[in-house]
Write an enzyme that holds these catalytic residues in place. Structure first.
Site, PDB file in Angstrom:
ATOM      1  CG  HIS A 138     -96.055  44.477 -55.097  1.00  0.00           C
ATOM      2  ND1 HIS A 138     -95.505  44.653 -53.857  1.00  0.00           N
ATOM      3  CD2 HIS A 138     -95.556  43.307 -55.547  1.00  0.00           C
ATOM      4  CE1 HIS A 138     -94.694  43.654 -53.573  1.00  0.00           C
ATOM      5  NE2 HIS A 138     -94.708  42.822 -54.584  1.00  0.00           N
ATOM      6  CG  ASP A 166     -85.904  46.087 -49.590  1.00  0.00           C
ATOM      7  OD1 ASP A 166     -84.877  46.777 -49.689  1.00  0.00           O
ATOM      8  OD2 ASP A 166     -86.489  45.910 -48.502  1.00  0.00           O
ATOM      9  CD  GLU A 215     -83.752  46.848 -46.424  1.00  0.00           C
ATOM     10  OE1 GLU A 215     -84.085  45.664 -46.194  1.00  0.00           O
ATOM     11  OE2 GLU A 215     -84.220  47.529 -47.360  1.00  0.00           O
TER      12      GLU A 215
END
Length: 502
Positions: free
Chosen positions: A94, A152, A265
């Site tokens: 990632h 997240d 957030e």
């Protein structure tokens, strides 16, 4: 002329021979190591790419270890054998610009080590470095427990996020994921298998957490657990005024030790981008879209409050109390009641949607920043309004939310702006086409330049520098310790060369 003709012939021959020469340098391990490197086309191709989809870096082979001991044998041989080669641990790949890659070296596929064991008292879980956070959630939830800090997106590896920091909407309350680790098993660049913690081999422990894979490979992490709630009240509120938006965010994170929200957030809806109104009731979606069109930017405050059977009778009162003093636009609030798992795994639904449209495996020239609270208005005016909003279009998500600096451990390698108690997390999560990657990267470079010229003291996250002076500036006062730890734990500079630090 004859000499020139001969030179041309020699160059031509070399050009044809070069690929075979390179091929002859494939990594061949001694049989005594009892290790198998995969080098078939499919495996090499998959290991050459990452989530960023911007770089292609081919390794010489891929190891799928059956145990940490195999990683140790590989690194010991790389450090002391006849032929030196570099090594990179890779979970889900990632990274954004080849940080988990290694040219002609060995990729260690960490997903081959993926176990999760919950302690009897449910205070911690021993987790393999290649385990995905979503699997950690599933295993711990079976026992009624849960980690306390989440990214997240959960389909990333434990070792990967701990090598960076691991940030998300719970950071203001519980700190990043690296602040919630009790112990690690690490294999250093010398092949040593060491257990480390704040009390044992603390130099390695602090270095590895947020250390970008430079000092060792995490094969096990002991993660802090707490009680797992059953459900979440998930709320989004809209603001047209940036100051009111940030003031409410800051007030909510100041209640971190009280009965405030569990997750916070914020994101931006901009008129030159795609506005996802699906969270709001169908009758309100056109109103939200009109609001964005009218104001240019709408600010979305997103919070969640977790609950279970014990708190069910009072949860609505708690939500009422939390929201009645906030300054969001009247009528523009929407709340969903979802399971704890579905809330934490919410990005997977977005991934599935994008995959179905062919929009997931695209270039991601992301820019992630930390900005001090006192300069967030300058950032908003100089970057959001003067750069982002003036683009012809934007494709992706823009996150903007505060966190508490005191939840970070400064002894660890991870960097965050340390001038103030409150720091903003900025995520410019743009998607691109192969053709417009340079254009988006040019905008990112402009943003960094504007911040520096304006005196905004940013720190990058998930960054990729190619010059040593940029890394020295990034780590600041930590650079001498960072460099010393490299010499101590990976003296031959074998680990994670894709970071381009040493």
């Amino acid at each position: 002329m004859a000499n020139l003709r001969l030179m041309v012939i020699l160059v031509t021959v070399l050009i044809y021979l070069l690929p075979s020469c390179i091929k002859s340098l494939e990594i061949i391990l001694p049989k005594s190591l009892n290790l198998t490197l995969l080098n078939d086309t499919s495996t090499i191709s998959a290991a050459s790419q990452d989530f960023g989809n911007i770089t292609t870096v081919k390794p010489g082979g891929v190891l799928c270890p059956s145990s940490p001991a195999e990683i140790s044998r590989l690194l010991s041989y790389a450090a002391n054998g006849e032929r030196k080669f570099q090594v990179a641990a890779r979970g889900q790949g990632h990274s954004l610009k080849g940080q988990a890659s290694v040219l002609d070296g060995v990729i260690i596929n960490m997903t081959c080590l993926s176990g999760v064991v919950v302690s009897d008292d449910m205070k911690y879980a021993d987790v393999a470095g290649g385990a995905l956070w979503v699997d950690v959630l599933k295993k711990t939830a079976e026992k009624g427990a849960s980690p306390v800090s989440w990214t997240d997106y959960l389909h990333v590896s434990v070792g990967g996020t701990l090598s960076n920091a691991g940030i998300g909407g719970e950071v203001f309350r519980n700190g990043p994921q690296i602040s919630n680790v009790l112990e690690l098993d690490v294999i250093t660049g010398k092949g040593e298998m060491l257990t480390c913690s704040p009390q044992l081999n603390s130099e390695l422990f602090d270095g590895v957490l947020g250390g970008l894979g430079q000092f060792g490979i995490i094969t096990r992490a002991r993660i802090v657990l707490n009680h797992a709630p059953k459900r979440a009240k998930w709320i989004r509120m809209l603001y047209s005024d940036f100051t009111a938006f940030t003031k409410d965010q800051e007030r909510l994170i100041s209640m971190a030790n009280d009965t405030g929200v569990d997750y916070l957030e914020g994101q931006l809806f901009m008129s030159n981008g795609v506005v996802d109104t699906s969270f709001f009731p169908p009758a309100d979606q056109s109103k939200v879209a009109d609001l964005v069109k009218s104001h240019g930017i709408i600010y979305v405050l997103e919070v969640a409050k977790y609950y279970d059977d014990a708190t069910l009778p009072i949860i609505n009162q708690v939500i009422d109390k939390l929201t009645k003093t906030l300054s969001y636009l009247p009528g523009f609030i929407s709340m969903h009641d979802v399971t704890y798992f579905d809330f934490l795994n919410r990005v997977k639904a977005e991934e599935d949607k994008l995959r179905s449209l062919g929009l997931w495996d695209v270039p991601h020239p992301w820019l992630n920043l930390f900005v001090p609270k006192s300069q967030i208005l300058d950032f908003h005016n100089g970057v959001v309004k003067d750069i982002l909003l003036k683009q012809n279009s934007t494709s992706g998500l823009t996150l903007l939310y505060p966190t508490n600096r005191n939840k970070w451990d400064n002894r660890m390698s991870a960097m965050i702006t340390d001038e103030e108690d409150v720091v903003y997390v900025i995520g410019l999560l743009q998607s691109a086409t192969p053709q417009n990657v340079p254009e988006v990267e040019s905008v990112n470079e402009k943003i960094i330049r504007v911040c520096k010229d304006s005196g905004i003291k940013i720190k990058q996250y998930l960054m990729h520098y190619t010059r040593k002076e940029d890394w020295v500036e990034h780590f600041g006062t930590k650079w001498s310790d960072f460099s010393r730890r490299k010499d101590l734990f990976d003296p031959k500079k074998l680990l994670s060369p894709g970071q381009d630090i040493f």
